[in-house]
Motif scaffolding. Sequence first.
Motif, PDB file in Angstrom:
ATOM      1  N   CYS A 104       5.942   4.163  -1.864  1.00  0.00           N
ATOM      2  CA  CYS A 104       5.222   3.078  -2.517  1.00  0.00           C
ATOM      3  C   CYS A 104       5.476   1.773  -1.771  1.00  0.00           C
ATOM      4  N   GLY A 105       4.417   1.021  -1.552  1.00  0.00           N
ATOM      5  CA  GLY A 105       4.547  -0.275  -0.911  1.00  0.00           C
ATOM      6  C   GLY A 105       5.126  -1.296  -1.878  1.00  0.00           C
ATOM      7  N   ALA A 106       5.465  -2.462  -1.350  1.00  0.00           N
ATOM      8  CA  ALA A 106       6.066  -3.514  -2.178  1.00  0.00           C
ATOM      9  C   ALA A 106       5.082  -4.065  -3.208  1.00  0.00           C
ATOM     10  N   ASP A 107       3.793  -4.006  -2.897  1.00  0.00           N
ATOM     11  CA  ASP A 107       2.769  -4.485  -3.825  1.00  0.00           C
ATOM     12  C   ASP A 107       2.145  -3.298  -4.532  1.00  0.00           C
ATOM     13  N   GLY A 108       1.778  -3.507  -5.770  1.00  0.00           N
ATOM     14  CA  GLY A 108       1.138  -2.445  -6.534  1.00  0.00           C
ATOM     15  C   GLY A 108       1.660  -2.424  -7.955  1.00  0.00           C
ATOM     16  N   ILE A 131      10.258   4.385  -4.481  1.00  0.00           N
ATOM     17  CA  ILE A 131       9.732   3.155  -5.081  1.00  0.00           C
ATOM     18  C   ILE A 131      10.646   1.995  -4.708  1.00  0.00           C
ATOM     19  N   PRO A 132      10.076   0.918  -4.144  1.00  0.00           N
ATOM     20  CA  PRO A 132      10.918  -0.238  -3.829  1.00  0.00           C
ATOM     21  C   PRO A 132      11.333  -0.976  -5.100  1.00  0.00           C
ATOM     22  N   VAL A 133      12.493  -1.587  -5.042  1.00  0.00           N
ATOM     23  CA  VAL A 133      13.029  -2.339  -6.176  1.00  0.00           C
ATOM     24  C   VAL A 133      12.023  -3.381  -6.668  1.00  0.00           C
ATOM     25  N   ALA A 134      11.237  -3.947  -5.766  1.00  0.00           N
ATOM     26  CA  ALA A 134      10.260  -4.976  -6.134  1.00  0.00           C
ATOM     27  C   ALA A 134       9.245  -4.466  -7.161  1.00  0.00           C
ATOM     28  N   ARG A 135       9.063  -3.171  -7.241  1.00  0.00           N
ATOM     29  CA  ARG A 135       8.088  -2.610  -8.181  1.00  0.00           C
ATOM     30  C   ARG A 135       8.734  -2.028  -9.430  1.00  0.00           C
ATOM     31  N   ILE A 136      10.005  -2.328  -9.636  1.00  0.00           N
ATOM     32  CA  ILE A 136      10.734  -1.811 -10.795  1.00  0.00           C
ATOM     33  C   ILE A 136      11.107  -2.979 -11.707  1.00  0.00           C
ATOM     34  N   SER A 137      10.841  -2.833 -12.970  1.00  0.00           N
ATOM     35  CA  SER A 137      11.219  -3.848 -13.954  1.00  0.00           C
ATOM     36  C   SER A 137      12.732  -4.019 -14.001  1.00  0.00           C
ATOM     37  N   ALA A 138      13.166  -5.239 -14.215  1.00  0.00           N
ATOM     38  CA  ALA A 138      14.603  -5.501 -14.376  1.00  0.00           C
ATOM     39  C   ALA A 138      15.168  -4.704 -15.548  1.00  0.00           C
ATOM     40  N   ASP A 139      14.341  -4.381 -16.538  1.00  0.00           N
ATOM     41  CA  ASP A 139      14.793  -3.585 -17.679  1.00  0.00           C
ATOM     42  C   ASP A 139      15.305  -2.209 -17.254  1.00  0.00           C
ATOM     43  N   PHE A 140      14.791  -1.690 -16.152  1.00  0.00           N
ATOM     44  CA  PHE A 140      15.243  -0.398 -15.655  1.00  0.00           C
ATOM     45  C   PHE A 140      16.745  -0.415 -15.394  1.00  0.00           C
ATOM     46  N   PHE A 141      17.236  -1.547 -14.922  1.00  0.00           N
ATOM     47  CA  PHE A 141      18.639  -1.669 -14.529  1.00  0.00           C
ATOM     48  C   PHE A 141      19.548  -2.088 -15.685  1.00  0.00           C
ATOM     49  N   MET A 176       0.844  -1.181   0.000  1.00  0.00           N
ATOM     50  CA  MET A 176       0.000   0.000   0.000  1.00  0.00           C
ATOM     51  C   MET A 176       0.890   1.247   0.000  1.00  0.00           C
ATOM     52  N   ASP A 177       0.543   2.196  -0.830  1.00  0.00           N
ATOM     53  CA  ASP A 177       1.290   3.435  -0.916  1.00  0.00           C
ATOM     54  C   ASP A 177       0.830   4.383   0.193  1.00  0.00           C
ATOM     55  N   THR A 178       1.789   5.072   0.791  1.00  0.00           N
ATOM     56  CA  THR A 178       1.483   6.016   1.853  1.00  0.00           C
ATOM     57  C   THR A 178       2.237   7.310   1.595  1.00  0.00           C
ATOM     58  N   VAL A 179       1.761   8.364   2.236  1.00  0.00           N
ATOM     59  CA  VAL A 179       2.441   9.646   2.153  1.00  0.00           C
ATOM     60  C   VAL A 179       2.895   9.998   3.556  1.00  0.00           C
ATOM     61  N   LYS A 180       4.167  10.350   3.660  1.00  0.00           N
ATOM     62  CA  LYS A 180       4.672  10.783   4.957  1.00  0.00           C
ATOM     63  C   LYS A 180       5.666  11.899   4.753  1.00  0.00           C
ATOM     64  N   GLU A 181       5.747  12.730   5.761  1.00  0.00           N
ATOM     65  CA  GLU A 181       6.724  13.810   5.707  1.00  0.00           C
ATOM     66  C   GLU A 181       7.990  13.324   6.389  1.00  0.00           C
TER      67      GLU A 181
END
Length: 127
Positions: free
Chosen positions: A15-19, A45-55, A1-6
């Motif tokens: 951003c949460g790990a899922d989504g 954004i956690p690495v889990a939500r990034i495509s391997a293509d990004f790297f 779950m995505d959250t906003v914090k200062e």
Amino acid sequence: MDTVKEIRGVKVLTCGADGARLEGERDIGSFLGDAWAADAGMVAIPVARISADFFKLSTRLAGEVAQKFVNYRVQLAIIGDISPWLAESKALRDFVYESNRGQALWFLDDMAALEERLAPAPASPSG
């Protein structure tokens, strides 16, 4: 779950790990839209939500993402262990090194590192 914090005066969309994943250029707008809706100046954004293509810099996805975030003046932090990709690519190591020297895109191990990075610089003694 995505959250906003200062964090240290910066409103961060965490951003949460899922989504939804950042798989391609068309996905960038979703993350930016969520940041705008939350009035956040940074997206983590956690690495889990990034495509391997990004790297894989040859795909140009990392550059497209970085440029889009810069254009819209939203900072981006990629959070998590990227060592497998770093081990495979000197170009990626150089990209990460240069990114971490700037303000627009950071690659950090965890949220604690982000909090530390956002800490104000200590005041220099005046002479």
